[in-house]
Design a protein around this motif. Structure first.
Motif, PDB file in Angstrom:
ATOM      1  N   ARG A  28     -47.482  94.001-107.459  1.00  0.00           N
ATOM      2  CA  ARG A  28     -47.628  92.679-107.500  1.00  0.00           C
ATOM      3  C   ARG A  28     -46.414  91.662-107.437  1.00  0.00           C
ATOM      4  O   ARG A  28     -46.515  90.594-107.118  1.00  0.00           O
ATOM      5  CB  ARG A  28     -48.386  92.337-108.982  1.00  0.00           C
ATOM      6  N   THR A  29     -45.348  92.252-108.448  1.00  0.00           N
ATOM      7  CA  THR A  29     -44.101  91.495-108.119  1.00  0.00           C
ATOM      8  C   THR A  29     -43.685  91.459-106.815  1.00  0.00           C
ATOM      9  O   THR A  29     -43.233  90.438-106.185  1.00  0.00           O
ATOM     10  CB  THR A  29     -42.993  92.064-109.156  1.00  0.00           C
ATOM     11  N   ARG A  30     -43.455  92.611-106.075  1.00  0.00           N
ATOM     12  CA  ARG A  30     -43.292  92.612-104.702  1.00  0.00           C
ATOM     13  C   ARG A  30     -43.878  91.522-103.933  1.00  0.00           C
ATOM     14  O   ARG A  30     -43.462  90.823-102.837  1.00  0.00           O
ATOM     15  CB  ARG A  30     -43.559  93.718-104.066  1.00  0.00           C
ATOM     16  N   ALA A  31     -45.381  91.500-104.160  1.00  0.00           N
ATOM     17  CA  ALA A  31     -46.323  90.433-103.276  1.00  0.00           C
ATOM     18  C   ALA A  31     -45.959  89.064-103.568  1.00  0.00           C
ATOM     19  O   ALA A  31     -46.333  88.270-102.756  1.00  0.00           O
ATOM     20  CB  ALA A  31     -47.861  90.870-103.627  1.00  0.00           C
ATOM     21  N   GLN A  32     -45.326  88.833-104.748  1.00  0.00           N
ATOM     22  CA  GLN A  32     -44.820  87.431-104.914  1.00  0.00           C
ATOM     23  C   GLN A  32     -43.643  87.075-104.102  1.00  0.00           C
ATOM     24  O   GLN A  32     -43.291  85.955-104.195  1.00  0.00           O
ATOM     25  CB  GLN A  32     -44.884  87.179-106.433  1.00  0.00           C
ATOM     26  N   GLY A  33     -43.241  88.039-103.586  1.00  0.00           N
ATOM     27  CA  GLY A  33     -42.052  87.875-102.492  1.00  0.00           C
ATOM     28  C   GLY A  33     -40.637  88.108-103.242  1.00  0.00           C
ATOM     29  O   GLY A  33     -39.805  87.884-102.498  1.00  0.00           O
ATOM     30  N   HIS A  34     -40.634  88.875-104.294  1.00  0.00           N
ATOM     31  CA  HIS A  34     -39.393  89.296-105.148  1.00  0.00           C
ATOM     32  C   HIS A  34     -39.006  90.555-104.564  1.00  0.00           C
ATOM     33  O   HIS A  34     -39.793  91.390-104.259  1.00  0.00           O
ATOM     34  CB  HIS A  34     -39.484  89.141-106.260  1.00  0.00           C
ATOM     35  N   GLU A 234     -50.581  90.990-120.054  1.00  0.00           N
ATOM     36  CA  GLU A 234     -49.856  89.718-119.499  1.00  0.00           C
ATOM     37  C   GLU A 234     -49.416  88.933-120.550  1.00  0.00           C
ATOM     38  O   GLU A 234     -49.836  88.929-121.651  1.00  0.00           O
ATOM     39  CB  GLU A 234     -50.935  89.180-118.674  1.00  0.00           C
TER      40      GLU A 234
END
Ligand code: ADP
Ligand code: ASP
Ligand code: MG
Length: 409
Positions: A28-34, A234
């Protein structure tokens, strides 16, 4: 786009399902572009299990070999997490401490990180891969495997973040942030949105194991933005803040405790210049760290009593060393107690508020808790009390300082 270092502790990677859940969070963090570098601990209980094996073979394991053994725990997790990430469609590579060149000194079992060569990691990030690094371990100059002391993966993560100039270091654990005290001891403990770096440093050094002290030191030295969060839920977690202004204006941030203390006293030593050195010199030569020290004025003016505390693991050795010293100094008696704990109040607000100490002592007295030693600094007050009063003491102080409620002065 940011570079984020995420660290997951033992409980957070404690089963295959938990590792898969971590993979999803990373994805999910990757999917946010990070870009993401993940540092992991051994699966929960694994480091203890390995230490148990070592002790069964050799009661005092050779430190170098103990490191070779206990570093394996983290190697299992990095491989499993990299597999879980790949299985979830997220390219990943795992690396041990020696592969990413986490250089440490040679102090086996408690090594300090000297530097990290981030080049290898950089290549993977550019290629769009998540990098998974084993926490807790490194190599010394001679290529020996070293480990960083219990809880050391926190420090690996902050050091990685510092070396890579990451935008944030996120410590994912089994609680959703830093609390006013250990929520396992006081269920009314309250999560803090922010805590100052200085307060966190004191809390960690006084026994709050939510962050390893060296991780906090590293964050301070390299100004790494640090956040503690839950891997199960979360939330925003707790930010370790470098600015005091934005932090809740409370007198007290929290209560820390250390269960593993022991106290030693030498009674009736001659009251002369150099006596503290004569007593503590041999203790330090035996590589034992001394925490609190109290020297009393004796009943007569020619002798005095001298008390200090050490880690409980060092108690037997310290007692032996002290007995030898006492004999040389013709002291009257040596006494020891390994059923004590240290309880501490921490808060930057102490600087500007008088009377905190007396409020603390009054709260403990009300519960009939005897204080055996006291030590203070600008932002903390510590007392040594009997181990059996630990929970009662924590709760009494939590109540007396109203820590369950948010305080705006
Ligand atoms: P990890 O395996 O993720 O590194 P740790 O067990 O080392 O986790 O640290 C988290 C634990 O720290 C919590 O479960 C909690 O019991 C303990 N702890 C002690 N003091 C505090 C505090 N002030 N706030 C939050 N947790 C605390
Ligand atoms: N696995 C090591 C320990 O249990 C390091 C860590 O979890 O931070 O202490
Ligand atoms: Mg930990």
């Amino acid at each position: 786009m940011a570079l984020i270092v995420q660290k997951y502790g033992g409980t957070s990677v404690g089963s295959v399902e938990r590792i898969q859940a971590v993979a999803q969070r990373v994805k999910r963090t990757r999917a946010q572009g990070h870009d993401v570098v993940v540092v992991v601990s051994a699966m929960s209980g694994e480091t203890d299990r390995l230490i148990g094996l070592a002790r069964a073979v050799q009661p005092q394991p050779v430190p170098r070999e103990l490191d070779v053994l206990i570093a394996t725990g983290e190697q299992v997790t990095i491989a499993l997490l990299a597999m879980a990430l790949e299985a979830a469609g997220c390219p990943a590579r795992s690396y041990t401490g020696s592969q990413v060149q986490i250089h440490t000194d040679s102090a086996h079992n408690k090594a300090r990180i000297r530097d990290i060569d981030g080049a290898r990691v950089g290549g993977d990030l550019e290629a769009g891969r998540v990098v998974v690094v084993a926490g807790f371990q490194g190599i010394d100059r001679a290529g020996n495997i070293t480990t960083l002391g219990r809880g050391g993966s926190d420090t690996s993560a902050v050091a990685m973040a510092a070396a890579l100039k990451a935008d944030e270091c996120q410590i994912y654990t089994d609680v959703d942030g830093v609390y006013t005290t250990d929520p396992r001891i006081e269920p009314r403990a309250r999560k803090l949105d922010r805590i100052t770096f200085e307060e966190m440093l004191e809390m960690a050094s006084l026994g709050s194991k939510v962050l390893q002290i060296r991780a906090v030191e590293f964050a301070g030295k390299y100004r790494v933005p640090l956040r503690v969060l839950s891997s199960f839920r979360e939330g925003e977690g707790t930010l370790i803040s470098f600015e005091e202004d934005n932090v809740e204006d409370a007198k007290i941030a929290g209560i820390a405790f250390a269960k593993d203390e022991a106290k030693l006293t030498v009674l009736g030593v001659p009251d002369q210049p150099g006596i503290a050195h004569k007593i503590l010199g041999p203790i330090s030569e035996a590589n034992i760290e001394v925490d609190m020290i109290v020297q009393n004025v004796g009943a007569d003016s020619t002798t005095t009593d001298f008390t200090f505390t050490v880690h409980r693991n060092d108690y037997d050795t310290a007692l032996q060393v002290l007995r030898e010293t006492a004999e040389q100094l013709s002291a009257r008696e040596v006494a020891g107690d390994e059923t004590i704990v240290k309880l501490s109040l921490v808060g930057v607000g102490m600087r500007s508020h008088a009377g905190i100490a007396s409020q603390m002592f009054e709260a403990l007295a009300r519960e009939g808790i005897n204080i055996r030693m006291i030590s203070t600094s600008e932002i903390k007050i510590s007392v040594v009390i009997d181990e059996k009063y630990l929970e009662l003491g924590v709760r009494a102080l939590h109540e007396a300082f109203g820590l369950a409620e948010k305080t705006i002065l």
